[in-house]
Scaffold this active site. Structure first.
Site, mmCIF file in Angstrom:
data_model
loop_
_atom_site.group_PDB
_atom_site.id
_atom_site.type_symbol
_atom_site.label_atom_id
_atom_site.label_comp_id
_atom_site.label_asym_id
_atom_site.label_seq_id
_atom_site.Cartn_x
_atom_site.Cartn_y
_atom_site.Cartn_z
ATOM 1 N N GLY A 68 0.922 -1.624 0.343
ATOM 2 C CA GLY A 68 -0.056 -0.198 0.096
ATOM 3 C C GLY A 68 1.033 1.406 0.153
ATOM 4 O O GLY A 68 2.174 0.844 0.026
ATOM 5 N N GLN A 73 2.885 9.984 1.272
ATOM 6 C CA GLN A 73 4.191 9.130 1.313
ATOM 7 C C GLN A 73 5.108 9.708 0.526
ATOM 8 O O GLN A 73 6.093 9.099 0.327
ATOM 9 C CB GLN A 73 3.786 7.440 1.032
ATOM 10 N N CYS A 126 6.531 -0.332 7.375
ATOM 11 C CA CYS A 126 5.971 0.790 6.576
ATOM 12 C C CYS A 126 7.084 1.644 6.141
ATOM 13 O O CYS A 126 7.877 1.506 6.354
ATOM 14 C CB CYS A 126 5.324 2.254 7.504
ATOM 15 N N LEU A 127 6.943 2.302 4.507
ATOM 16 C CA LEU A 127 7.415 2.373 3.855
ATOM 17 C C LEU A 127 8.596 3.966 3.804
ATOM 18 O O LEU A 127 9.259 3.733 3.623
ATOM 19 C CB LEU A 127 7.070 2.829 2.631
ATOM 20 N N HIS A 168 -4.470 1.101 7.978
ATOM 21 C CA HIS A 168 -2.956 1.347 7.377
ATOM 22 C C HIS A 168 -2.778 2.418 6.622
ATOM 23 O O HIS A 168 -2.114 4.261 6.488
ATOM 24 C CB HIS A 168 -2.103 0.300 7.280
ATOM 25 N N GLU A 169 -3.223 2.507 5.617
ATOM 26 C CA GLU A 169 -3.175 3.391 4.337
ATOM 27 C C GLU A 169 -4.167 4.526 4.827
ATOM 28 O O GLU A 169 -3.655 5.921 4.269
ATOM 29 C CB GLU A 169 -3.762 2.854 3.105
ATOM 30 N N HIS A 172 -2.729 7.072 7.272
ATOM 31 C CA HIS A 172 -2.009 7.551 6.450
ATOM 32 C C HIS A 172 -2.667 9.104 5.990
ATOM 33 O O HIS A 172 -1.292 10.399 6.387
ATOM 34 C CB HIS A 172 -0.674 6.786 5.011
#
Length: 214
Positions: A68, A73, A126-127, A168-169, A172
């Protein structure tokens, strides 16, 4: 819809990003764009630019690789995210985590609410927080509402690992990182997770590191 002058700054920012070509740079924790929340998408990019931006998010997510990616991000404070999970995991992991393949999807203006009281806790990464993972307890099932990239309504119930991904997304987009919801004692480097905590559930990690599971 905003006026052209209101839309221009965001559109210009996206055009500048896309001019870089290839995967977009991923913003790391500590950048304010990850904490400010996002603006509801209301045509700021226009159909063609939106399609190009979505494609760039897909390329960036796959290159990372991740399951995701949210617009903040890559430095764009719009309420847009993409998800995709081929779920290449062993059967025991699939069963324990409810991890099943998810096709590529675009989430526009998403919001979620829990369905029932059951919570599930697993290691999550997480990225934008590279190199680390921590255990996060989340609702095991959620109802997601919003639109897709064509403006069609989305109203769907997700469970298992897909529910974790959409939470999670969407978080963000509200300026929330998974670390805000994590068991702090579970924080582990990727190397430690690979070496010690690859079990389908985090029960052994909870005993060894001293945190509670739901």
């Amino acid at each position: 819809m905003g006026t052209p002058s209101e839309r221009a700054p965001t559109a210009e920012r996206v055009e500048q990003l896309l001019a870089l070509g290839g995967p977009l740079p991923i913003v790391a924790a500590g950048d304010p764009v990850l904490r400010r929340g996002t603006e509801r998408y209301d045509g700021q990019l226009g159909p063609t630019l939106l399609a190009r931006f979505v494609d760039a998010l897909r390329v960036t997510m796959r290159a990372a690789p991740g399951v995701g990616l949210a617009a903040p991000q890559v430095g764009v404070p719009l309420r847009i995210a993409v998800i995709e999970d081929p779920a290449p995991v062993p059967e025991e992991v699939r069963l324990a985590r409810g991890r099943v393949p998810q096709p590529f999807r675009v989430l526009v203006n998403p919001a979620y609410e829990s369905v029932g009281d059951t919570r599930a806790a697993f290691f999550e990464g997480c990225l934008s927080v590279p190199g680390w993972q921590a255990v996060v307890a989340r609702p095991a099932e959620v109802r997601l509402t919003g639109q897709d990239e064509h403006g069609r309504a989305v109203d769907e119930v997700f469970s298992g690992w897909p529910a974790r991904i959409v939470q999670h997304e969407t978080d963000h987009l509200d300026g929330v990182l998974y670390l805000d919801r994590a068991e702090s004692r579970s924080l582990s480097s990727n190397q430690a997770v690979t070496r010690r905590w690859t079990q389908p559930t985090p029960e052994e990690a909870a005993r060894a590191l001293g945190f509670k599971l739901p």
